[in-house]
Structures are given as C-alpha cells and as structure tokens.
Enzyme design. Sequence first.
Site, PDB file in Angstrom:
ATOM      1  N   SER A   1      53.744  40.721 -36.891  1.00  0.00           N
ATOM      2  CA  SER A   1      53.468  39.396 -37.463  1.00  0.00           C
ATOM      3  C   SER A   1      52.299  39.416 -38.442  1.00  0.00           C
ATOM      4  CB  SER A   1      53.179  38.383 -36.347  1.00  0.00           C
ATOM      5  OG  SER A   1      51.990  38.734 -35.667  1.00  0.00           O
TER       6      SER A   1
ATOM      7  N   LYS B   1      49.475  30.352 -32.003  1.00  0.00           N
ATOM      8  CA  LYS B   1      48.813  30.719 -33.255  1.00  0.00           C
ATOM      9  C   LYS B   1      48.315  29.489 -34.012  1.00  0.00           C
ATOM     10  CE  LYS B   1      51.475  34.989 -33.809  1.00  0.00           C
ATOM     11  NZ  LYS B   1      52.499  35.695 -34.597  1.00  0.00           N
TER      12      LYS B   1
ATOM     13  N   PRO C   1      50.178  32.085 -20.807  1.00  0.00           N
ATOM     14  CA  PRO C   1      48.889  32.738 -20.553  1.00  0.00           C
ATOM     15  C   PRO C   1      48.341  32.359 -19.171  1.00  0.00           C
ATOM     16  CG  PRO C   1      48.900  31.572 -22.666  1.00  0.00           C
ATOM     17  CD  PRO C   1      50.110  31.140 -21.924  1.00  0.00           C
ATOM     18  N   PRO C   2      47.348  33.108 -18.684  1.00  0.00           N
ATOM     19  CA  PRO C   2      46.735  32.757 -17.390  1.00  0.00           C
ATOM     20  C   PRO C   2      46.062  31.393 -17.437  1.00  0.00           C
ATOM     21  CG  PRO C   2      46.123  34.983 -18.073  1.00  0.00           C
ATOM     22  CD  PRO C   2      46.800  34.355 -19.239  1.00  0.00           C
ATOM     23  N   GLY C   3      46.144  30.661 -16.331  1.00  0.00           N
ATOM     24  CA  GLY C   3      45.409  29.411 -16.192  1.00  0.00           C
ATOM     25  C   GLY C   3      46.064  28.184 -16.770  1.00  0.00           C
ATOM     26  N   VAL C   4      47.351  28.290 -17.229  1.00  0.00           N
ATOM     27  CA  VAL C   4      47.992  27.121 -17.832  1.00  0.00           C
ATOM     28  C   VAL C   4      48.804  26.317 -16.817  1.00  0.00           C
ATOM     29  CG1 VAL C   4      48.071  28.073 -20.162  1.00  0.00           C
ATOM     30  CG2 VAL C   4      49.953  28.520 -18.595  1.00  0.00           C
TER      31      VAL C   4
ATOM     32  N   LYS D   1      51.172  27.774 -14.208  1.00  0.00           N
ATOM     33  CA  LYS D   1      52.487  28.294 -13.808  1.00  0.00           C
ATOM     34  C   LYS D   1      52.670  28.231 -12.297  1.00  0.00           C
ATOM     35  CE  LYS D   1      51.783  32.307 -15.735  1.00  0.00           C
ATOM     36  NZ  LYS D   1      50.421  32.078 -16.231  1.00  0.00           N
TER      37      LYS D   1
END
Length: 805
Positions: free
Chosen positions: A711, A754, A367-370, A372
């Site tokens: 899912s 999740k 996800p954004p902001g982790v 990368k």
Amino acid sequence: MELENYDSFPQQIPLIIEEDIFLYPFMIAPLFLNDKVNIDAVEDAINNNKLVLVTVSKQGHENSRKKEHFYDVGVIGNIMRKVSLPDGKTKILFQGLAKGKITDFNEETPSFAVVDLLQPKEFQKEAVDSIIEVLREQVKKLSRVNPKFPVDLIKTIEENDDAVRIADLISSVLRVKKDDAYRLFSEVDVEKRLLDIIETIKKEIEALRIQKEITQKVNSKIEKTHKDYFLKEQIKAIQKELGADNQKENEIKSYKKRLKKIKEFMPKDGYKETKRQIEKLSRMHQDSPDASLLQTYIEQVLEVPFGEYADAKISVANVEDQLNKDHYSLCKAKERISEYFAVKELLESRNIQSQKSRGTVLCFVGPPGVGKTSLANSISQALQRPLVRIALGGMEDVNELRGHRRTYVGAMPGRLIKGLVDAKKMNPVMVLDEIDKLGANHRGDPTAVMLEVLDPEQNHEFRDLYLNFAIDLSQVIFVATANDARRIPAALRDRMEFIEISSYTPNEKFHIAKDYLIPQELEKHGLKKSEISLSNTTVEKIISEYTREAGVRNLRRVFSKLFRKAVKKIVSDESIDKVVINTKNLKNYLDNPIFEIDPADKKSVIGVTNGLAWTAVGGDVLKTEAIKLKGKGGLSVTGNMGEVMKESSKISYSVVKLLIDDKKLKIDEEIIPKTPKEIEEKVKLDPSEVYKRYDIHLHIPEGATPKDGPSAGITMATTFASILTNKAVKSDVAMTGELTLTGKVLPIGGLKEKLIAAYKAKMKKVLIPRKNFQRDLDDIPYEVKKDMEIKPVDTIEDVLKEALI
C-alpha cells in the site's frame, strides 16, 4: 550410674520432648531436633554442663508443651555430641543414665522442668525370679513367631539377674502404643511391671498368629512370586476381617447410577464404552496402577453435562438491548450479530433443526482493545448461557484441543470438552480467542482441529481422543476473535464470517470514556461521582495526548491511574471532599503526554511524503523520506522494510523514471549536475540525466519497526518525484495506494484505520484509490469525512498533481 558428677536430685534441668519413642537408661541414641524450645534446652545443657530429661509427647499433641500434653516421666542423661545440620535441625547424641519423673513444670519456662529420680519399689527376689523365668519363656515364644525379634536379646536376659534391667530391655523392643509404653516405662512396682510385660507379649504372640493365618489364606489365592500383589492382598484380607472394605463397591454403584441417569442423552458408543470401563474397574484391584487411570477416565466422562442445556430462548431484542447497553458505536458489528441471532430465533421458533440450518461462525477481527471479547460476553449475558473462553494464542500442541490418548501418562480431555465441563451446559457461548495466533509444529496443527470444530457438517460428531467417542458440539455458539484475519489459514477462514471492528475515532473514544470507562472505574475504586471533577476538555486531552492505541484499553488504564491518585488524596487528607482534575493540573496526575500521531508539518518539504499504514493496533502516518546524492543512478532503501515494500520501491522508482523519460514530469535543467566541460560548452542535457547522475536513498522511519505490505507504492513514487524534480510535497496531504508498472493505482485494505490516523494527524487531504473510494467510503466515520477532503486517484499523474507544489 554416672550421676555423681552432677547436682543431687530433685533439680531443675533442661527438658527435651520427643515425638515417637521412650528411651531407656541403657541407650545411646541420636536425636534430631527442629523445635526451637528443644534446641534452646540443648544449648543450656551444653553451656552449663547440665543433665537433660528426654520425655515423649502424647498422641495428637506433638507440637505442644502444655503440661497435660506430654508424659511426666522420661530418661535423665547427658549430651555426648551436638551437630547443627544445614536444614536448620540439630542432631545430638544422647546417653541415658537413669529414669526421671517431672515433679514441677512452669509453662512460662518451657525449656526446663524440676525432675526427681524414678526409683523402683522394694520387691521379694524369690517371687520376681519366678516371674522372670516365665517371662524368658514368653520372650523365646515371641522370637519364634516374630522373625524381626533381636536374637541377641534372649542371650542378654539369660545372663542378666537384674529384674529392672531385664524389664527395660524387653520393654524397649515391644511394639506398643504410646500409652502402653508409658505404663510399662513408669511402673515402679517391679513385680507388677514384669506381669504387665508378660501380658503384652502374649497379646503380640496372638496377633502374629492371626496374621500368619491370614497370610496362609492369601497364599492359596495368589502366586508366591508376586510379592507386591501379595502384600496388597494381605491388606485386603485384614480389612475384610475388620469388615471395612466397602468403599470401592459404593463407588462402582455410584458410577452405574450416574451413568444410567444420563444414558438417554449420551451417544450409544459413549454409553457402551463407559459401561464397559466401569465393569472393568469393578473386576480390578483398587490398588492396581491401571485402576487409578480407569477411575479418572470414568469420572471425566460422567462430568460432561450430557442432557444439560440453558433453557432461555434466543431473543434478538435481548441481544440488541445487551449490545447497546455494553458498547458504544460498532453499529455494523451489532447489526450483523442481531441478524445472526434473528435467524437462530426463527429456526428455533419453527423447530427447524438440520445440519444446513446451523449457520456460520462469527469472527470478530480488529486491533486489541476495541471490544471483541466483550462482544462475546454481551452475547453470553443476553442469551443467559455460560461463557467459556479458550485462549488459542501460541497453542502448538493439537492434543490440547483434541485431548490426549489414554495410553499417555497424565492424559486429559481437550480444552473443548473441559469447557463443556466448566460451563455445566452443552450449549454455552464458547469464545475462541486469538484464533489467528494458532501455531503448527512437530506435535501437530491445531488449525486442523478447528476445521472440524467450526464446520456445522462435522462438529455434531467431534471425537475427543481421551473420551474416545463422539460429542455433539453443534449446540455450542462459537465466537472467534482475531487481530489479523490474513494470518488465519484459508481453509479456516472459509468456515467463518468476519466482522471487522476498526479503530475508534477520538469522538467515539470520548463517548465510551464518559458513558462506560469513567463510571466503571469510579465504581471499581470506590469513588462517588460527586468526589471527582473531570471536565470534557480534560477527557479530550487525555484521549488525544495520553493514549496510543486503536481501542480503549490503555485509556481505561489512564483513568485507573487518575482515580488511584485521587483516592490516595482523599484518604490522606480528610478535609478534601472533591478532587478536581483539569487540563492545568493533569501533569500532576499523569506523566508527560504520549502523542499518538505526529500532526502534519506546517512547512512543505522536498522529498518527504505522508504515507498511511495499517498496523495490528490501528492506523498510522509514516513519513517517507528520500535524499539524492551524486552518483550513478543507484537506489538504496532502509527502514526495516519487507520484501513486498522493497519491490514496491523498485516499481515506484521505475514508474517515476518513465514519467521523466516521457516528459510528463518536468525537470529543471539547473538541478542536474554538470561537468566543467559541459558547463563550458553549454551542453543541453536530457531530463533522464537527473536520475542517472544521482543515487537515491529512501528511508521510512522508525528503522527498528518492521514494515511490509502492498500500500506504499504511490507514497514512494511521490517521494521519488519530489526529490528528482526538486518540488516540495504538500505537508497536509497524506496518501495510500499501490502502483503497477504502468502507473495505475491499485486498491488497498485497512482504509478506515488509515483515514482515522490521517484525521488524528490533522491532514487536510487524503488521496486514496478510486475503487476504495467507491466501495469503502460508507464505513468511514462522519467526523472523518466532514473534516478532511478524501480524493480518489486513478494514476500516478493524478497523485503527483494533487501532492506536489
């Protein structure tokens, strides 16, 4: 002379300073004024019915009104008309009446000057008449060699006997510099003035004669029909006469010298192509349109840093130290990066260089902001190599990567070659940002270029269309980033190794905030650690109530907002030495809390199930709701669901119906609606009537958010079972998994995100497919597994046993 209607001279009158030409008393000329002082002078002259003096600024002092920056003579005249133009300029029609000389000027009132008439001295008519005859002959000669000379002027000076008027007429048409024009204009000795004019005409005749000779030399070399080429050759010939045309030769020598210097590092076809283009440029005229394009190409090629490499050797220890210094947690990602560079270090130490040993391309997915892109920054710093970032998001034109062919106007190399030029090294760390957002359209598919760039078998001979020869990209360390690996085409996915970077847990966010974000933001805002008091409890509250993300980007923004307000307090009140931010006054600094995930309901409800979903910004808890209405067994679904989820809902409904038919789900007969006749006759209904006599409406909030993916099967089935059996679903149980028609639970993806979402929502139990339990549980953070029961399920019966009350 129409001066009798005005005051006698000397007198103070408005002053207009022109930039270009001297006007003469016999002229009526339009003037375009944009200088405010000039416009003020015009306004004063019109309002007070005054004359004006128009003079000329000296060379290089066009916008100055200092006394020494303009000539002290000019033309006295009146303003016949004034028009204000839309662009702020003012146009006037000026009529010259007499020559004037400035006798006094005060820079404090630059719009005015004290002016007296400039009168010619007495002269001997016989001597002057003789000079005028000579002057007339010279003017005739000038008219013969200068086709632009006004023919009617000869007739005018033939019929005129006024020496001053004749001198003014001829002076006005001569092409002379400002200082020479001033000398001819201001001379009051008529005899000397006429002789100066004759001398000036002779010089102009001689200049025109030389120009004619040069023209004849040029005409022998070129065709008369090529007018544009003729004019350029004429300029070239003039420059040659002056000995000033050596710039092009120097540039060609410079190009050849630079090419020779990088010859051994260039591919052979690249060297031949560049050398051929330099030789072609040397034969081409410098003003040719193709010359500019050719010169741009040569300069672009010579800017590519052939033979330039970062010298620092690869060290796994340095890479690990830098990664640990810059990032908290991310253990698996760090470990895989270390392994990647361990292989490179070994190959480098043993001097093994082959196509097979170049390894795969790392792609950070999450996800954004982790973190990368910042991982790539850390790799760049550890290897001491320049970092090049290529943003691929939304790129649709294949030529942006591969370059444009030189036949197109404005052609340039692709971003990959520009990246090498910017890095000034042939082995930088190149970050291919948002590779999952590449698009394809009628201008090509950039993904196809990426297939070549990221393939170790091909990228040592990457051909840029602009350069038109192969470039070795094999020494570049490519690192890709993506939010969703599923959106990357299969062929491109095959060339990369994915390193999953999942959402951060609250505990990880706390340590990142304390160790990285807060110190960095304090430094950015110029604050000392002693000036801010921010307790651990307050930081935990900010993380839990004021951010809604998988990463820490918004968390950084929250701290930035806090410290901005703190800085304002310290600056506004000098008595404040320390700003205390705690849970009690946090609302004074931030807006109302934003709850990331709704906590588990305290009360269990019929027809409401907690489902777990994966999104591009982390996991989320989706409450799946259902109601039953009297009907005929119909099913309707809402909540902006995609085709996959709609099919899941039909499968889940069928599975629950099958359970009811097989009596694996017990139905209380009282909940089945009966007709009055059935009540009277005490008819015993089949359990299947429960879904035949009700319509089911399934909904997943929020309705505006699109949802899709395989899912949600067991969540929907649990909701259907709950609403049909009238049994509540445990409010502290969440679940994820897909169903088959036979009731088996299939594995899913995104389990870590999740489960973190369930943990944040304070769920006590989570049901997951058994295969996920066996293979993915090691990746789950310890605090998530410690505070929440994670239970594997195989079939829908296992799910309902755990979920229904």
